[in-house]
Design a protein around this motif. Sequence first.
Motif, PDB file in Angstrom:
ATOM      1  N   ILE A 256       0.848  -1.204   0.000  1.00  0.00           N
ATOM      2  CA  ILE A 256       0.000   0.000   0.000  1.00  0.00           C
ATOM      3  C   ILE A 256       0.882   1.253   0.000  1.00  0.00           C
ATOM      4  O   ILE A 256       0.625   2.219  -0.719  1.00  0.00           O
ATOM      5  CB  ILE A 256      -0.958   0.006   1.223  1.00  0.00           C
ATOM      6  CG1 ILE A 256      -1.941  -1.174   1.119  1.00  0.00           C
ATOM      7  CG2 ILE A 256      -1.706   1.330   1.341  1.00  0.00           C
ATOM      8  CD1 ILE A 256      -2.816  -1.381   2.342  1.00  0.00           C
ATOM      9  N   GLU A 257       1.953   1.188   0.781  1.00  0.00           N
ATOM     10  CA  GLU A 257       2.877   2.330   0.860  1.00  0.00           C
ATOM     11  C   GLU A 257       3.381   2.689  -0.547  1.00  0.00           C
ATOM     12  O   GLU A 257       3.414   3.844  -0.939  1.00  0.00           O
ATOM     13  CB  GLU A 257       4.049   1.923   1.757  1.00  0.00           C
ATOM     14  CG  GLU A 257       4.689   3.066   2.513  1.00  0.00           C
ATOM     15  CD  GLU A 257       5.702   2.583   3.556  1.00  0.00           C
ATOM     16  OE1 GLU A 257       5.733   1.375   3.893  1.00  0.00           O
ATOM     17  OE2 GLU A 257       6.477   3.417   4.022  1.00  0.00           O
ATOM     18  N   LYS A 258       3.731   1.647  -1.292  1.00  0.00           N
ATOM     19  CA  LYS A 258       4.261   1.878  -2.636  1.00  0.00           C
ATOM     20  C   LYS A 258       3.152   2.339  -3.587  1.00  0.00           C
ATOM     21  O   LYS A 258       3.327   3.293  -4.337  1.00  0.00           O
ATOM     22  CB  LYS A 258       4.909   0.579  -3.136  1.00  0.00           C
ATOM     23  CG  LYS A 258       5.588   0.760  -4.446  1.00  0.00           C
ATOM     24  CD  LYS A 258       6.663  -0.255  -4.710  1.00  0.00           C
ATOM     25  CE  LYS A 258       7.454   0.166  -5.915  1.00  0.00           C
ATOM     26  NZ  LYS A 258       7.404  -0.785  -7.013  1.00  0.00           N
ATOM     27  N   ALA A 259       1.991   1.648  -3.521  1.00  0.00           N
ATOM     28  CA  ALA A 259       0.887   2.001  -4.429  1.00  0.00           C
ATOM     29  C   ALA A 259       0.430   3.439  -4.195  1.00  0.00           C
ATOM     30  O   ALA A 259       0.029   4.130  -5.126  1.00  0.00           O
ATOM     31  CB  ALA A 259      -0.277   1.037  -4.230  1.00  0.00           C
ATOM     32  N   LYS A 260       0.509   3.902  -2.956  1.00  0.00           N
ATOM     33  CA  LYS A 260       0.082   5.276  -2.637  1.00  0.00           C
ATOM     34  C   LYS A 260       1.251   6.259  -2.766  1.00  0.00           C
ATOM     35  O   LYS A 260       1.167   7.393  -2.292  1.00  0.00           O
ATOM     36  CB  LYS A 260      -0.473   5.357  -1.203  1.00  0.00           C
ATOM     37  CG  LYS A 260      -1.722   4.550  -0.950  1.00  0.00           C
ATOM     38  CD  LYS A 260      -2.954   5.110  -1.629  1.00  0.00           C
ATOM     39  CE  LYS A 260      -3.646   6.180  -0.866  1.00  0.00           C
ATOM     40  NZ  LYS A 260      -4.868   6.664  -1.541  1.00  0.00           N
ATOM     41  N   ASN A 261       2.314   5.782  -3.376  1.00  0.00           N
ATOM     42  CA  ASN A 261       3.460   6.668  -3.630  1.00  0.00           C
ATOM     43  C   ASN A 261       4.001   7.338  -2.370  1.00  0.00           C
ATOM     44  O   ASN A 261       4.360   8.507  -2.378  1.00  0.00           O
ATOM     45  CB  ASN A 261       3.044   7.735  -4.629  1.00  0.00           C
ATOM     46  CG  ASN A 261       4.076   7.874  -5.700  1.00  0.00           C
ATOM     47  OD1 ASN A 261       5.188   7.309  -5.574  1.00  0.00           O
ATOM     48  ND2 ASN A 261       3.758   8.612  -6.738  1.00  0.00           N
ATOM     49  N   PHE A 262       4.029   6.596  -1.264  1.00  0.00           N
ATOM     50  CA  PHE A 262       4.575   7.052   0.009  1.00  0.00           C
ATOM     51  C   PHE A 262       3.853   8.287   0.561  1.00  0.00           C
ATOM     52  O   PHE A 262       4.391   9.044   1.361  1.00  0.00           O
ATOM     53  CB  PHE A 262       6.098   7.288  -0.090  1.00  0.00           C
ATOM     54  CG  PHE A 262       6.833   6.026  -0.420  1.00  0.00           C
ATOM     55  CD1 PHE A 262       7.107   5.095   0.568  1.00  0.00           C
ATOM     56  CD2 PHE A 262       7.209   5.730  -1.721  1.00  0.00           C
ATOM     57  CE1 PHE A 262       7.746   3.909   0.273  1.00  0.00           C
ATOM     58  CE2 PHE A 262       7.851   4.541  -2.037  1.00  0.00           C
ATOM     59  CZ  PHE A 262       8.127   3.625  -1.034  1.00  0.00           C
ATOM     60  N   GLU A 263       2.591   8.449   0.144  1.00  0.00           N
ATOM     61  CA  GLU A 263       1.749   9.545   0.620  1.00  0.00           C
ATOM     62  C   GLU A 263       1.279   9.243   2.061  1.00  0.00           C
ATOM     63  O   GLU A 263       1.086  10.134   2.865  1.00  0.00           O
ATOM     64  CB  GLU A 263       0.556   9.527  -0.314  1.00  0.00           C
ATOM     65  CG  GLU A 263      -0.374  10.648  -0.425  1.00  0.00           C
ATOM     66  CD  GLU A 263      -1.444  10.219  -1.439  1.00  0.00           C
ATOM     67  OE1 GLU A 263      -2.531   9.833  -0.994  1.00  0.00           O
ATOM     68  OE2 GLU A 263      -1.159  10.234  -2.656  1.00  0.00           O
ATOM     69  N   LEU A 264       1.098   7.954   2.357  1.00  0.00           N
ATOM     70  CA  LEU A 264       0.722   7.550   3.718  1.00  0.00           C
ATOM     71  C   LEU A 264       1.990   7.284   4.511  1.00  0.00           C
ATOM     72  O   LEU A 264       3.006   6.862   3.945  1.00  0.00           O
ATOM     73  CB  LEU A 264      -0.122   6.270   3.690  1.00  0.00           C
ATOM     74  CG  LEU A 264      -1.520   6.375   3.096  1.00  0.00           C
ATOM     75  CD1 LEU A 264      -2.205   5.006   3.102  1.00  0.00           C
ATOM     76  CD2 LEU A 264      -2.363   7.370   3.871  1.00  0.00           C
TER      77      LEU A 264
END
Length: 369
Positions: A256-264
């Motif tokens: 998820i961290e990667k899919a959200k481009n480290f936004e979370l």
Amino acid sequence: MPDRLMVLYQKNPCYEIVFSASFDELWEELEKLGCADRQLCIVTDSKVDEYYGDTALKLLEGKCRRAFKYVFAEGEESKNLDTVKEIYKFLIEKGFERGDMLLALGGGVTGDITGYTAATYLRGIDYVQLPTSLLAQADSSIGGKTGVDFDGYKNMVGAFKMPRLVYVNLAALQTLGDRQYFSGFAEIMKHGLIKDTGFYEWLIENMYEICERDLDVLKEMLLRSCMIKKQVVEKDPTEQGDRALLNFGHTIGHAIEKAKNFELFHGECVALGAVAAAYISWKRELLSMEEYYEIRDMFVPFYLPISVDGIAPQEIVELTKSDKKMQGGKIKFVLLKKIGKAFIDSTVTEEEILAAVREIHFSEEDAHA
Ligand code: GLY
């Protein structure tokens, strides 16, 4: 309550975790490591530098042979080999030798970069962890995992290199932003969930004080959390077996961290991954439905997410396959047998992962259903 814990490596005393309410005792601890005769370089990011960079440098100046500070740009984007290269150049320029030492002042990114630089510069020099974020104090500063991201993959390049000391200044937690503080809390909750029911229950009982950052409660929380981490890394320092339990919530979390481009934040993704892993544990009838919902809902008062929007569940499944936690092409997934007892399972299927990601996926359609 003790104010220090000794961490063993291959059954021998290796380094202490010292808990303090300030940086006042730092020099005393460094002196014990022979720092008076050494060159020391504090490595920190631009944000932490504003708060503690000069204070820390002043504590060293005039006491050790020479003291320096190297500051890099704050953020996960700096966690790469380019930053490491810049630190190598700085150390070469300042004439750093084998006997000199680095001090990682900051959060997980700083600890990982500094540790990796220390592991590789001149084939290895000493380093000390001065963690200032909750995530670093509870988790990443302990156990000697160091490394950087590579080509979008988290922690792809790294080394195990034990620090000489972990000095935890609890007062630093007061200056953290709420999001960063609670993100770190996810790793603490993880320690309770995987290893210690009593600690998990204590966290819930002390929810108010934890949210208010009461110093005494923070000290007990960190001591107990670090005790769990210490026991795990002492038994399996290089993750040949049980240390992988600490990756609970991380397989789906990292994806998820990667899919959200480290936004979370990392801990926010760990909370989401932990909910997904607890869901699979429920579906396998290891946890009851009540236990699953209890785990899920316990993240909420600590301001951690239990659902996420803007992801494609199938993409998350694909990303879990590129995670480091693979063995023989199979994902080493961490599930819960019960609250306080985790185990590693290599039989979790893509379908189970997909169903778990759908469970935590919040879509507009669901909102209007
Ligand atoms: N943060 C997981 C580990 O240290 O193994």
